[in-house]
Design a protein around this motif. Sequence first.
Motif, mmCIF file in Angstrom:
data_model
loop_
_atom_site.group_PDB
_atom_site.id
_atom_site.type_symbol
_atom_site.label_atom_id
_atom_site.label_comp_id
_atom_site.label_asym_id
_atom_site.label_seq_id
_atom_site.Cartn_x
_atom_site.Cartn_y
_atom_site.Cartn_z
ATOM 1 N N GLY A 185 0.802 -1.218 0.000
ATOM 2 C CA GLY A 185 0.000 0.000 0.000
ATOM 3 C C GLY A 185 0.831 1.262 0.000
ATOM 4 N N GLU A 186 1.922 1.279 0.753
ATOM 5 C CA GLU A 186 2.754 2.479 0.789
ATOM 6 C C GLU A 186 3.432 2.722 -0.564
ATOM 7 N N ALA A 187 3.816 1.648 -1.239
ATOM 8 C CA ALA A 187 4.405 1.809 -2.571
ATOM 9 C C ALA A 187 3.393 2.442 -3.528
ATOM 10 N N MET A 188 2.123 2.028 -3.411
ATOM 11 C CA MET A 188 1.064 2.638 -4.220
ATOM 12 C C MET A 188 0.894 4.113 -3.901
ATOM 13 N N MET A 189 0.903 4.446 -2.626
ATOM 14 C CA MET A 189 0.697 5.841 -2.218
ATOM 15 C C MET A 189 1.809 6.729 -2.773
ATOM 16 N N LYS A 190 3.037 6.230 -2.743
ATOM 17 C CA LYS A 190 4.151 6.994 -3.304
ATOM 18 C C LYS A 190 3.983 7.186 -4.808
ATOM 19 N N LYS A 191 3.565 6.133 -5.484
ATOM 20 C CA LYS A 191 3.459 6.172 -6.939
ATOM 21 C C LYS A 191 2.409 7.180 -7.407
ATOM 22 N N TYR A 192 1.293 7.279 -6.678
ATOM 23 C CA TYR A 192 0.176 8.097 -7.136
ATOM 24 C C TYR A 192 0.005 9.406 -6.371
ATOM 25 N N GLN A 193 0.960 9.764 -5.515
ATOM 26 C CA GLN A 193 0.729 10.916 -4.649
ATOM 27 C C GLN A 193 0.606 12.234 -5.408
ATOM 28 N N HIS A 194 1.088 12.303 -6.640
ATOM 29 C CA HIS A 194 0.979 13.543 -7.408
ATOM 30 C C HIS A 194 0.062 13.394 -8.620
ATOM 31 N N HIS A 195 -0.688 12.313 -8.687
ATOM 32 C CA HIS A 195 -1.596 12.094 -9.802
ATOM 33 C C HIS A 195 -2.777 13.062 -9.705
#
Length: 471
Positions: A185-195
């Motif tokens: 989940g944290e990897a996802m949050m990092k990936k999409y935090q500026h989407h």
Amino acid sequence: MKTIMINGIVLTMNQSMDWYPDGYVMFEENKILQAGPMEEIEPLLESVCNDKWEKLETKKEHAEGEYRIVDAARGIIMPGMVNTHCHLGMIPFRGLGDDCKDRLRVFLLPMEQQAMDAEMAALSSRYAVCELLLAGVTTVFDMYYFEGEIARVMDEMGIRGIAGETVMEQGACDVRSVEEAIAYGEAMMKKYQHHPRVSCCLAPHGTTTCSPKTLQKVYELDRKYQVPFTLHTAEMDYEMRELEERFGCTPVEFLDQIGVLGPSTLAAHCIHLSESDIRLLKKRGSSVSHCIASNTKAAKGVAPVLSMLEHQVPVGLGTDGPASGNTLDLFTQMRFCANFHKNENRDRSALPAKEIVAMATIGGARALGLDGITGSLEPGKEADLVLVETDSANMFPVYDPYSALVYSANSSNVKMVYVAGRRLVDEKKLAGADIREIRRQLAEKMKDSAFGTMEELTDPSGRTLFSSLLT
């Protein structure tokens, strides 16, 4: 290019609840520029359309220079609806054992373990997003497994969404432990935090399926990435008993005691709330997702929404998953919401239609912390809007547009849908996606899984419950 949608019944859902019986909405790229009565925009329309803009009565759409004029033809122009609690990956489970008392153990858990994988979750989510868009839902909060795949689907399909990776102590079909779920989940949050449209979070399953330590760790991570912290709360009878026996408190009190009840907390369901629970939610600034259709279908009860609203607790509407509430549209939720709460309170005037439409739009956006972005038609907000036609038999006459949406309309009346200024539904059809092909791909995947090979299922008494019809 600037788009001006004209000749509509415009419901802004802004703080003043302004609405225009004969109005327009203008937006450019992904931002709303203005909304108001038609007389305000007529001089511009006459200059853009040269002669008289009334010629749109036959043409319906006109583009010239920097403007595109779209005729709403007396339809209702409203903000895109916000589904605050969903499980997009569960389309294959829809209709399985709907009337079975022990459906969770007989159908859902066994099939989830046998058949759910990343491909199934992605194909299911793609189909579910089609259903949402066709029903005028422009924002969805999802909570399931393989959420990295689901976030990718949200991005590709153009919907606005939050993908919440489920966390449970016992692990799940996509991870083996809490630690794996949190890392994923944290990897996802990092990936999409500026989407611009899609974000991700960690979503603990519930108050009894996660330890206090896990809940605290997830809460801090969700706060770090400024995304909602959500979990099933005060939904089950056994949940109420277990927390009372173990901690001597209600689920809401339990969340507060361990420090995870705050402004970013979105508590899903909240059927069994006391008045002190509601006051505590208000005190902490927490929000609630109300899933009336799935709650009443499961005979779990009706959440005390009137009291929540009286205490100014933000409440949005959620469909729950397609296995629980069957449909993913908010028209169903709005109708159920009106009928059940009026009946529960023995008061026909309780929860007026305008308040219910607010829950489906700005209320849902507020519950997700997105009310500065979507949920109302106001200058500077994202151009997430829906045109509900009023030409169909069920939509005449329209004395009160809010009443028409709650008591008369259904998803088949959704004519156009824009998300961030991009038209995703046009003339009641998906623009840029083929739902028949998406359905075919999902059906093929189901056929090749446990859904396609399961034998006839029976309950403990030997009564036939289900026989696969997949071909």
